[in-house]
Enzyme design. Structure first.
Site: not given
Ligand code: G3I
Length: 371
Positions: A157, A262
């Site tokens: 990105e 993805e």
């Molecule tokens: O692990 C914590 C947990 O401890 C906490 O209780 C919870 C509360 O919100 O959050 C958890 O972390 C989350 C994490 O995913 C794991 O589930 C984060 O808040 C959340 O922001 C994070 O989101 C991820 C996102 O990237 C962050 O940028 C998504 O799962 C993941 O699917 C997404 O993946 C990205 C790719 O890497 C790049 N391309 C876009 C794609 C979608 O955004």
């Protein structure tokens, strides 16, 4: 009378066989002559906490990406602290099941660790220090898994929507050279690993042309790049099949492999005009934006199946240019789209439902190869 009846019975038997075929065939087997079929796995799945999920992952897919656990904040949380635990577990799961492994992702402005751009005094680092930090990050991690991790999303990105460089701190401090440095360091650490540039909205003309500019620029400097990762966070009607086809052809002309890294299809209304994956943007929930909290109506289930079928028919047509298709999550209940761009919605983006049963879309995808 006898002949039409025999014919009807034969047709019914064929139809029965074909839906049985769909249920019994795995994605990885059905597409084995086309491209790899991958899935993004979360921490619990990497830990193999749920046998049913592990079985579904290993029986259906032949490529793995960590959805979060290999990002900078997790693998390199402090300047001199690396954490390899989850990557080791991911590799163990993959190797025991003969799966291709993608390292996601080395250099990304999001899910970074807070120390990355700061000196001990809290000032912003200069370009020389940034380059050292990127080199150490990449050479340590890629070097650790030399010959084991098959491919890396080296830079993720780095483009803005208009195709110019995203004004991230990587770019503000390092200029466009941070991209070529990252690819150089990755290649030096594991000359055999495949190296990719990965981004969302890469079907849109401006961003597509920006990605092509990056690929051509790296190639003109003899820097190895093997593929472009088109993230494919799409909706029921965007982007169009025609635009996806144009992009596949244009990327392939640069000489790199095309990967859909993805894939998920949202069935929910979008607060934007076009799908995106910019995680910094969020909106408030309301019932109009969350129309199917208790289940997806058959009509929309059919629309989703058709959309997936149309996409895979195109992928099959261009399978000589496509290396891998990875779904961003195992089943609907785990899709990041349930919380993006609005938290707490119920989306139906993937091929397996919340009970891990194959949906109509699964059968439709399988049938694109069979037919
Ligand atoms: O692990 C914590 C947990 O401890 C906490 O209780 C919870 C509360 O919100 O959050 C958890 O972390 C989350 C994490 O995913 C794991 O589930 C984060 O808040 C959340 O922001 C994070 O989101 C991820 C996102 O990237 C962050 O940028 C998504 O799962 C993941 O699917 C997404 O993946 C990205 C790719 O890497 C790049 N391309 C876009 C794609 C979608 O955004």
């Amino acid at each position: 009378m006898k002949k039409p009846l025999t014919l009807i019975l034969a047709v019914l038997a064929l139809l029965g066989q074909s839906s049985l075929f769909a249920q019994k065939t795995s994605l990885k087997d059905a597409f084995k002559d086309k491209f790899l079929m991958g899935v993004a796995v979360n921490r619990y799945q990497i830990n193999q906490s749920n046998k049913k999920e592990t079985d579904l992952i290993t029986s259906q897919f032949n490529a793995l990406t960590a959805e979060n656990d290999m990002k900078w904040m997790h693998m390199h949380p402090k300047k001199n602290t690396f954490n390899f635990e989850q990557a080791h577990k991911l590799l163990k799961l993959a190797k025991a099941n003969n799966m291709f492994v993608v390292g996601h992702t080395l250099v990304w402005h999001s899910q970074l660790a807070p120390w990355v751009f700061k000196t001990v005094n809290g000032d912003t680092i200069d370009n020389l220090e940034l380059t050292h930090r990127i080199e150490k990050h990449i050479s340590t991690i890629v070097g650790k898994y030399k010959g084991k991790i098959d491919a890396w999303d080296v830079v993720n990105e780095a483009l803005a929507e208009d195709g110019s460089y995203r004004k991230s701190l990587f770019f503000q401090i390092g200029g466009e050279a941070f991209i070529e440095n990252a690819f150089r360091f990755a290649h030096a650490a594991d000359p055999d690993a495949e190296l990719y540039y990965n981004d969302y909205n890469l079907i849109d003309a401006k961003k597509r042309d920006g990605a092509i500019r990056i690929i051509n620029s790296l190639k003109s400097k003899n820097i190895k790049i093997d593929g472009v990762g088109v993230q494919a966070h799409w909706s029921l009607d965007e982007p169009s099949i025609e635009d996806i086809e144009t992009a596949i052809e244009m990327y392939a002309q640069t000489g790199v492999k095309v990967m859909f890294t993805e894939l998920d299809i949202s069935v929910l209304p979008s607060p934007w005009n076009s799908p995106t994956a910019d995680v910094s943007v969020r909106f408030e929930n309301n019932p109009a934006m969350d129309p199917y909290p208790n289940g997806l109506p058959d009509s929309v289930q059919d629309q989703l199946a058709k959309r997936y079928a149309d996409i895979f028919k195109l992928f099959n047509k261009h399978s000589d240019k496509i290396g891998r298709v990875t779904f961003w999550g195992l089943h609907d209940g785990l899709s990041w789209k349930n919380n993006f761009p609005i938290r707490g919605r119920t989306d139906y983006t993937l091929l397996f439902d919340r009970e891990m049963k194959p949906k109509k879309a699964f059968n439709a995808v399988i049938h694109t190869v069979k037919d």
